[in-house]
Design a protein around this motif. Structure first.
Motif, PDB file in Angstrom:
ATOM      1  N   LEU A  81       0.844  -1.200   0.000  1.00 46.07           N
ATOM      2  CA  LEU A  81       0.000   0.000   0.000  1.00 46.07           C
ATOM      3  C   LEU A  81       0.877   1.247   0.000  1.00 46.07           C
ATOM      4  CD1 LEU A  81      -2.707   1.486   0.137  1.00 46.07           C
ATOM      5  CD2 LEU A  81      -2.610   1.226   2.629  1.00 46.07           C
ATOM      6  N   MET A  82       1.950   1.235   0.792  1.00 44.95           N
ATOM      7  CA  MET A  82       2.871   2.378   0.801  1.00 44.95           C
ATOM      8  C   MET A  82       3.493   2.574  -0.578  1.00 44.95           C
ATOM      9  SD  MET A  82       4.827   2.269   4.448  1.00 44.95           S
ATOM     10  CE  MET A  82       4.805   0.541   4.852  1.00 44.95           C
ATOM     11  N   LEU A  85       0.873   4.072  -2.861  1.00 41.51           N
ATOM     12  CA  LEU A  85       0.673   5.500  -2.571  1.00 41.51           C
ATOM     13  C   LEU A  85       1.832   6.338  -3.100  1.00 41.51           C
ATOM     14  CD1 LEU A  85      -0.817   5.279   1.022  1.00 41.51           C
ATOM     15  CD2 LEU A  85      -2.024   5.862  -1.100  1.00 41.51           C
ATOM     16  N   ALA A  88       1.138   6.792  -6.640  1.00 38.81           N
ATOM     17  CA  ALA A  88       0.089   7.803  -6.825  1.00 38.81           C
ATOM     18  C   ALA A  88       0.695   9.203  -6.730  1.00 38.81           C
ATOM     19  CB  ALA A  88      -1.021   7.619  -5.792  1.00 38.81           C
ATOM     20  N   GLY A  89       1.643   9.385  -5.827  1.00 33.82           N
ATOM     21  CA  GLY A  89       2.331  10.674  -5.726  1.00 33.82           C
ATOM     22  C   GLY A  89       3.118  10.987  -6.986  1.00 33.82           C
ATOM     23  N   GLU A 111       4.790   0.632  -9.490  1.00 29.51           N
ATOM     24  CA  GLU A 111       4.120   0.919  -8.212  1.00 29.51           C
ATOM     25  C   GLU A 111       2.600   0.875  -8.333  1.00 29.51           C
ATOM     26  OE1 GLU A 111       7.932   3.680  -7.013  1.00 29.51           O
ATOM     27  OE2 GLU A 111       6.130   4.616  -7.831  1.00 29.51           O
TER      28      GLU A 111
END
Length: 127
Positions: A81-82, A85, A88-89, A111
């Motif tokens: 999940l990290m 994310l 996503a960044g 990712e």
């Protein structure tokens, strides 16, 4: 889709944040960033080193869980999940500022698409 294959792929992918984390802890002197001739800004250097350390820690956690991959579902999911994310960044940066260097586009794809695939694969192995 075997446990062993999942362990091998996870270990190989876990080496990516270990290696790049160590490099990023070099701050603006990281070979990738140094080649971009970034300003020797203290805040930028500090943030690069901090995030490099966090990234290194994430990679070490991934490597730690490899031997018990089917039993560490919660940690496996949290780590991926990290990673998702983070992707996503990167995607947000890509849409707001434009495309980064090609390796970072590949990281973004890994990712965002790899994380759900890895979660699905680990779930199947754990069953």
């Amino acid at each position: 889709m075997s446990r062993r294959n999942l362990q091998i792929v996870t270990a190989l992918l876990g080496l990516v944040p270990v290696i790049t984390g160590v490099l990023t802890m070099m701050g603006v002197d990281d070979p990738l960033y140094a080649s971009m001739h970034l300003p020797r800004d203290v805040t930028l250097d500090s943030n690069l080193r901090f995030f490099g350390g966090v990234w290194l820690g994430l990679g070490l956690a991934v490597l730690w869980l490899v031997p018990r991959i089917e039993r560490e579902a919660v940690l496996f999911r949290a780590l991926w999940l990290m990673i998702f994310l983070g992707g996503a960044g990167r995607l947000l940066s890509l849409t707001m500022l434009g495309a980064p260097l090609p390796p970072f586009i590949a990281f973004t794809v890994l990712e965002l698409l790899g994380a759900p695939l890895m979660l699905w694969w680990q779930h199947r192995v754990a069953r």
